[in-house]
Design a protein around this motif. Structure first.
Motif, short mmCIF file in Angstrom:
data_model
loop_
_atom_site.label_atom_id
_atom_site.label_comp_id
_atom_site.label_asym_id
_atom_site.label_seq_id
_atom_site.Cartn_x
_atom_site.Cartn_y
_atom_site.Cartn_z
N ILE A 99 0.84 -1.20 0.00
CA ILE A 99 0.00 0.00 0.00
C ILE A 99 0.87 1.24 0.00
CG2 ILE A 99 -1.70 1.31 1.32
CD1 ILE A 99 -2.70 -1.41 2.41
N SER A 100 1.93 1.23 0.81
CA SER A 100 2.81 2.39 0.92
C SER A 100 3.43 2.75 -0.43
CB SER A 100 3.90 2.11 1.95
OG SER A 100 4.74 3.21 2.13
N ARG A 101 3.72 1.75 -1.23
CA ARG A 101 4.33 2.00 -2.54
C ARG A 101 3.36 2.67 -3.51
NH1 ARG A 101 6.99 -3.07 -1.48
NH2 ARG A 101 5.44 -4.24 -2.70
N LYS A 102 2.07 2.71 -3.17
CA LYS A 102 1.08 3.36 -4.03
C LYS A 102 1.16 4.89 -3.94
CE LYS A 102 -1.03 -0.32 -5.63
NZ LYS A 102 -1.08 -0.63 -7.09
N GLY A 103 1.85 5.39 -2.93
CA GLY A 103 1.98 6.85 -2.80
C GLY A 103 0.66 7.54 -2.49
N LEU A 104 -0.13 6.99 -1.59
CA LEU A 104 -1.44 7.55 -1.26
C LEU A 104 -1.30 8.90 -0.57
CD1 LEU A 104 -3.22 4.39 0.21
CD2 LEU A 104 -3.04 5.10 -2.18
N SER A 105 -2.28 9.76 -0.78
CA SER A 105 -2.32 11.04 -0.07
C SER A 105 -3.23 10.99 1.15
CB SER A 105 -2.79 12.15 -1.01
OG SER A 105 -4.09 11.87 -1.50
N THR A 106 -3.97 9.90 1.32
CA THR A 106 -4.95 9.76 2.40
C THR A 106 -4.31 9.05 3.59
OG1 THR A 106 -6.67 9.53 0.72
CG2 THR A 106 -7.25 8.94 2.98
N PRO A 107 -4.48 9.56 4.80
CA PRO A 107 -3.93 8.87 5.98
C PRO A 107 -4.51 7.47 6.13
CG PRO A 107 -4.60 11.11 6.55
CD PRO A 107 -5.10 10.85 5.15
N LEU A 108 -3.65 6.54 6.56
CA LEU A 108 -4.01 5.13 6.64
C LEU A 108 -4.01 4.66 8.10
CD1 LEU A 108 -4.49 2.58 4.75
CD2 LEU A 108 -2.09 2.05 5.20
N ILE A 109 -5.10 4.00 8.49
CA ILE A 109 -5.20 3.34 9.79
C ILE A 109 -5.10 1.84 9.54
CG2 ILE A 109 -6.62 2.95 11.84
CD1 ILE A 109 -8.16 5.54 11.03
N TYR A 110 -4.30 1.15 10.34
CA TYR A 110 -4.17 -0.30 10.21
C TYR A 110 -4.67 -0.99 11.48
CZ TYR A 110 -2.51 -5.03 9.95
OH TYR A 110 -2.47 -6.39 9.96
N VAL A 111 -5.46 -2.04 11.29
CA VAL A 111 -5.98 -2.85 12.40
C VAL A 111 -5.78 -4.32 12.05
CG1 VAL A 111 -8.03 -3.48 13.74
CG2 VAL A 111 -7.74 -1.13 12.94
#
Length: 257
Positions: free
Chosen positions: A69-81
């Motif tokens: 996911i990190s390699r996608k270069g997202l601009s949206t903050p990510l929460i992981y559970v």
């Protein structure tokens, strides 16, 4: 005024994004990276990825998924559970690409370790994940490993009151995936006064989202299955929710534009 947030929730099981109904039925949707990339493009305020098989399998957090996911270069903050058992694993999840992490089983089994995550990460990076229902009018917290519910114990409540965890994700697990199913009494009867809440489970239309987000103790609402039925669902919800302190809808341009 503090802005409220619309959170896109992606449920992952056996490496695939799935639609989840009541913590029991799961229908495959595709690669989680693709679903997450769409939510980022459609303007979700946050994206929550919950890997529901990691704890039961004692697998730890899915760091490989986070790295993809990190390699996608997202601009949206990510929460992981999902699957976090130790402080070190929580830190590793953030290092792999999550801005924030949520804890459920760890908070139940070892509240002190859950609170200790605030040391390296800060309380703002921590979310309590609480699948709740009303039993005889009282809040009950589901242990999904054994299918039984208990109250929120004194030690867990003390951690939440102490401010070591910034927000609580209130999941109406009985109505998850059910249209217009969310039970707002879970918010009204939440036992920790002043705890900022994220509502999730059975939130399917704008009127329902508005009723939830207008509550003073609710800072965000999560939508999962119901963002998957049509493109630009995030923008359409936000357009219908104008007047609330939400970030306005955005329409990302395709790469070739």
């Amino acid at each position: 005024m503090i802005k409220k947030r619309l959170v896109g929730v992606v449920t992952v099981k056996d490496g695939w994004a799935v639609q989840s109904m009541g913590f029991q039925r799961h229908l495959p949707m595709g690669k989680p990276e693709v679903v997450i990339e769409n939510l980022d493009r459609w303007g979700a305020d946050e994206i929550l990825v919950q890997c529901i098989d990691r704890t039961r399998g004692d697998l730890g957090p899915d760091l490989k998924l986070l790295e993809r996911i990190s390699r996608k270069g997202l601009s949206t903050p990510l929460i992981y559970v999902g699957g976090i058992r130790t402080v070190e694993e929580g830190v590793a999840a953030v290092q792999a690409g999550a801005e924030r992490i949520g804890v459920d089983t760890l908070l139940r089994d070892d509240p002190k370790t859950a609170a200790a995550l605030a040391g390296p990460l800060g309380a703002q990076a921590l979310i309590a994940v609480l699948p709740l229902a009303l039993n005889d009018g009282k809040i009950a917290w589901l242990d999904h490993r054994v299918g039984r519910s208990t109250d929120i114990g004194a030690e867990t409540a003390a951690v939440l009151k102490a401010g070591a965890i910034s927000e609580a994700l209130v999941i109406d697990w009985k109505h998850e995936g059910q249209r217009e199913g969310f039970d707002t009494r879970l918010l009204d009867r939440f036992p920790i006064a002043g705890m900022p809440l994220i509502a999730f489970g059975g939130l399917s239309d704008a009127d329902q989202l508005r009723a939830v987000l207008e509550r003073r103790n609710v800072v965000a609402a999560g939508v999962g299955n119901f963002l998957s039925y049509r493109e630009h669902a995030v923008q359409q919800f936000k357009q219908q929710l104008l007047g609330l302190p939400l970030r306005p809808p955005t329409y990302a341009q395709p790469a070739w534009a």
